[in-house]
Design an enzyme around this catalytic site. Structure first.
Site, PDB file in Angstrom:
ATOM      1  N   CYS A   1     -27.537 -10.116 -15.982  1.00 62.04           N
ATOM      2  CA  CYS A   1     -26.973  -9.709 -17.255  1.00 62.04           C
ATOM      3  C   CYS A   1     -28.011 -10.199 -18.502  1.00 62.04           C
ATOM      4  O   CYS A   1     -28.619 -11.361 -18.188  1.00 62.04           O
ATOM      5  CB  CYS A   1     -25.804 -10.491 -17.379  1.00 62.04           C
ATOM      6  SG  CYS A   1     -24.934 -10.409 -19.087  1.00 62.04           S
TER       7      CYS A   1
ATOM      8  N   CYS B   1     -26.058 -13.232 -20.421  1.00 62.95           N
ATOM      9  CA  CYS B   1     -25.747 -14.489 -19.912  1.00 62.95           C
ATOM     10  C   CYS B   1     -26.181 -14.860 -18.624  1.00 62.95           C
ATOM     11  O   CYS B   1     -25.913 -15.770 -18.038  1.00 62.95           O
ATOM     12  CB  CYS B   1     -24.132 -14.418 -19.434  1.00 62.95           C
ATOM     13  SG  CYS B   1     -23.536 -13.717 -17.986  1.00 62.95           S
TER      14      CYS B   1
ATOM     15  N   CYS C   1     -18.778 -13.055 -19.555  1.00 65.89           N
ATOM     16  CA  CYS C   1     -19.967 -13.008 -20.087  1.00 65.89           C
ATOM     17  C   CYS C   1     -19.951 -13.992 -21.509  1.00 65.89           C
ATOM     18  O   CYS C   1     -20.696 -15.062 -21.502  1.00 65.89           O
ATOM     19  CB  CYS C   1     -20.239 -11.496 -20.815  1.00 65.89           C
ATOM     20  SG  CYS C   1     -22.200 -11.671 -21.040  1.00 65.89           S
TER      21      CYS C   1
ATOM     22  N   CYS D   1     -22.964  -7.636 -18.617  1.00 67.89           N
ATOM     23  CA  CYS D   1     -21.708  -7.917 -17.897  1.00 67.89           C
ATOM     24  C   CYS D   1     -20.425  -6.879 -18.370  1.00 67.89           C
ATOM     25  O   CYS D   1     -20.472  -6.804 -19.742  1.00 67.89           O
ATOM     26  CB  CYS D   1     -21.086  -9.258 -18.073  1.00 67.89           C
ATOM     27  SG  CYS D   1     -21.936 -10.538 -17.460  1.00 67.89           S
TER      28      CYS D   1
ATOM     29  N   GLY E   1       0.790  -1.127  -0.098  1.00 61.67           N
ATOM     30  CA  GLY E   1      -0.004   0.176  -0.122  1.00 61.67           C
ATOM     31  C   GLY E   1       0.865   1.079   0.060  1.00 61.67           C
ATOM     32  O   GLY E   1       0.405   2.190  -0.089  1.00 61.67           O
TER      33      GLY E   1
END
Ligand SMILES: Nc1ncnc2c1ncn2[C@@H]1O[C@H](COP(=O)(O)OP(=O)(O)OP(=O)(O)O)[C@@H](O)[C@H]1O
Ligand SMILES: [Mg+2]
Lengths: 267, 294
Positions: free
Chosen positions: B240, B243, B271, B265, B31
């Site tokens: 979605c 899909c 997808c 998606c 970080g």
């Protein structure tokens, strides 16, 4: 004697702040010279003197904004008296956001102008770990009220406020965490006379109500008359006179203080 | 088929070594923003030169590269970066998340779980999460050093005060392994939970701002919030239309000028993989182009 009462007794007669032989030079020019004094819990110390006498330099050294060339500044912490000049920056900055507060003459230096009034007041709470939005907001509303700012303006930025309001907001932002020692540099400077009077009233109320310990730098004797228990008079970086405020103002011993007092009386 | 004019992956070996040192330091201090001497790349900053340099420093001839932009592999930005590395490093490329060894991304973390050995490279425009409220670089560095992070919550406070909730939905700040506060790059906050405990090595490169930082595998990453306004990785309340996935991050797509729209998606590979496996959404598994052609 139990441990607790012992600690209490110690707190009562140990100064909150003990300044010893503090000196700060700017190259060849003297900022402040060989200054020593104590501040006790619940006491307000006023520092007066003409422009350039070293008041701001002294205050900056005490608050850790500037490193003095010589001297010690002992602050009473939970671990006993600690020299804030010698301690590491991390510890000093922790004290600055927990135990101390600093009110700047220009509110723009002490406020975040891009953050709402509520965010400004809440910042110190969040800095010490407050994580409940509702509680933070409630504290902010409470403090806006205490400095006479309408709670309806909590989400406005300080730039929408008048100078006097900004200064009151800066005070709220500083006092919200109940600091143990407050530094103020010309808190009423730059304001209209009527606005000054209102701010002084407010400060006096807060000082009494919270039992604040504070060091107030000013060149305005009316400010110290109203707020300070004790007074130090500075000239050319040195303390030339000190004592109880009324004593110093009513019966000044040093000729410079006499001049200072008489020039005010003429106004 | 490396272009002879360039060293492997465009950057010279000294530069890559310098970038790798920055990456290793970043991995050692999760970080923490490591400064590095960012190089001019033959593309504008907005194209993710920080990410490109990190990818260049990580690539080996055996790597398989995937590039994502807005979740998709076929946008101009993604195609250009992929072409760039094919031309300069001659490496293999793929659109399949599970086939890639290095994935450079802008805006998304793939839906499919990443695995050990994979490297995610994020393109970062502004790496400093405190920059918003504290413009002074010296001061923000000091704040990181001393863990003075109250200001991050001031930003979230302002959000709630203004919008009634934490409205930050991209680049949502996180705390890494209980230490550094970090900007996760402009991924939707929906993706934030995937930052934590991820098996892949996650690297972040900011070209213009000259910073590299990292989340090593299985690092604990927490999204900042308030007790009474807890972090929530929101998504559109939909599945979605292609899909039928009801767990993936969706883009709303306008399909015609009569107000027609569909949710699909954002992760195109995810997808397509689902459709190939027989999942069919509300709009019958048509692609947008197929639908538009009708
Ligand atoms: N940054 C600096 N560099 C050089 N000299 C300085 C600096 N700051 C202050 N001084 C000098 O130090 C002396 C004390 O200044 P200081 O600002 O402490 O006075 P002051 O009592 O606060 O004055 P004022 O009432 O005008 O605010 C003056 O001679 C001043 O010119
Ligand atoms: Mg001054």
């Amino acid at each position: 004697m139990t441990d607790l009462s012992h600690a209490f007794a110690a707190a009562a007669d140990t100064p909150l702040l003990q300044v010893k032989n503090l000196t700060k030079r700017y190259g060849a020019r003297m900022g402040c010279a060989d200054i020593s004094f104590d501040v006790y819990q619940g006491e307000v110390l006023g520092i007066v003197g003409e422009s350039g006498s070293g008041k701001s330099t002294l205050l900056s050294c005490l608050a850790g904004h500037m490193r003095p060339d010589q001297g010690e500044v002992f602050f009473q912490t939970a671990q006993g008296a600690r020299d804030t000049v010698q301690m590491g920056e991390a510890e000093r900055r922790r004290l600055a956001r927990t135990d101390w507060a600093y009110v700047h003459q220009n509110p723009r230096d002490g406020l975040r102008m891009g953050v709402s009034a509520g965010g400004n007041v809440g910042e110190r709470l969040m800095a010490i770990g407050a994580r409940h939005y509702g509680d933070i907001r409630a504290s902010a509303i409470d403090w806006l009220g205490r400095v006479e700012i309408d709670a309806g303006r909590i989400d406005e930025r300080p730039s929408a406020f008048s100078g006097g309001m900004q200064q009151r907001l800066q005070i709220a932002r500083n006092l919200v965490t109940a600091p143990r020692l407050v530094f103020m540099d010309e808190p009423t400077g730059g304001l209209d006379v009527s606005v000054q009077a209102r701010l002084l009233d407010l400060l006096r109320g807060l000082v009494r109500e919270m039992g604040l310990s504070a060091i107030i730098v000013t060149h305005d004797l009316a400010v110290v008359r109203l707020l300070a228990d004790r007074l130090m008079v500075m000239k050319d970086g040195h303390v030339v006179e000190r004592g109880l405020t009324d004593q110093v103002l009513d019966d000044p011993q040093h000729e410079y203080t006499q001049l200072l007092v008489s020039s005010v009386l003429q106004v | 088929m490396t272009d002879q004019a360039y060293n492997f992956a465009y950057l010279d070996e000294d530069t890559k070594r310098m970038i790798r040192r920055a990456i290793l330091k970043g991995v050692a201090i999760p970080g923490y923003q490591v400064p590095f001497a960012s190089r001019e790349m033959p593309m504008p900053y907005g194209w993710g030169t920080g990410g490109v340099q990190v990818t260049a420093a990580c690539l080996t001839p055996d790597d398989v590269l995937k590039v994502i932009d807005q979740g998709a592999d076929d946008t101009t930005n993604a195609v250009s970066i992929r072409k760039f590395f094919v031309a300069t490093a001659g490496i293999a490329v793929t659109e399949a998340t599970d086939k890639a060894t290095i994935i450079q991304t802008r805006h998304r973390i793939p839906e499919a779980a990443l695995t050990a050995g994979q490297i995610m490279v994020y393109q970062v425009p502004i790496p400093e999460p405190l920059r918003f409220l504290e413009p002074r670089e010296v001061e923000t560095r000091k704040m990181h050093e001393l863990e003075e992070y109250g200001l991050m919550h001031v930003k979230l406070y302002e959000d709630i005060a203004k919008h009634g909730q934490i409205a930050t939905s991209y680049a949502y700040p996180v705390r890494v392994e209980g230490r550094y506060v970090m900007d996760p790059s402009p991924i939707p906050k929906f993706d934030n939970p995937k930052l934590s405990g991820n098996a892949a090595l996650q690297l972040f490169g900011a070209g213009r701002e000259q910073r590299i930082y990292a989340i090593p595998p299985f690092t604990h990453v927490v999204s900042l919030d308030f007790d009474d306004h807890p972090f929530s990785p929101s998504k559109a309340n939909h599945s979605c239309d292609l899909c039928a996935s009801d767990t993936s991050y969706l883009d709303e797509v306008i399909t015609d000028d009569q107000g027609g729209r569909m949710f699909v998606c954002s992760d195109t590979d995810y997808c397509a993989t689902r459709r190939a496996a027989g999942h069919i959404g509300a709009l019958g598994g048509q692609t947008i182009t197929e639908k538009a052609a009708e």
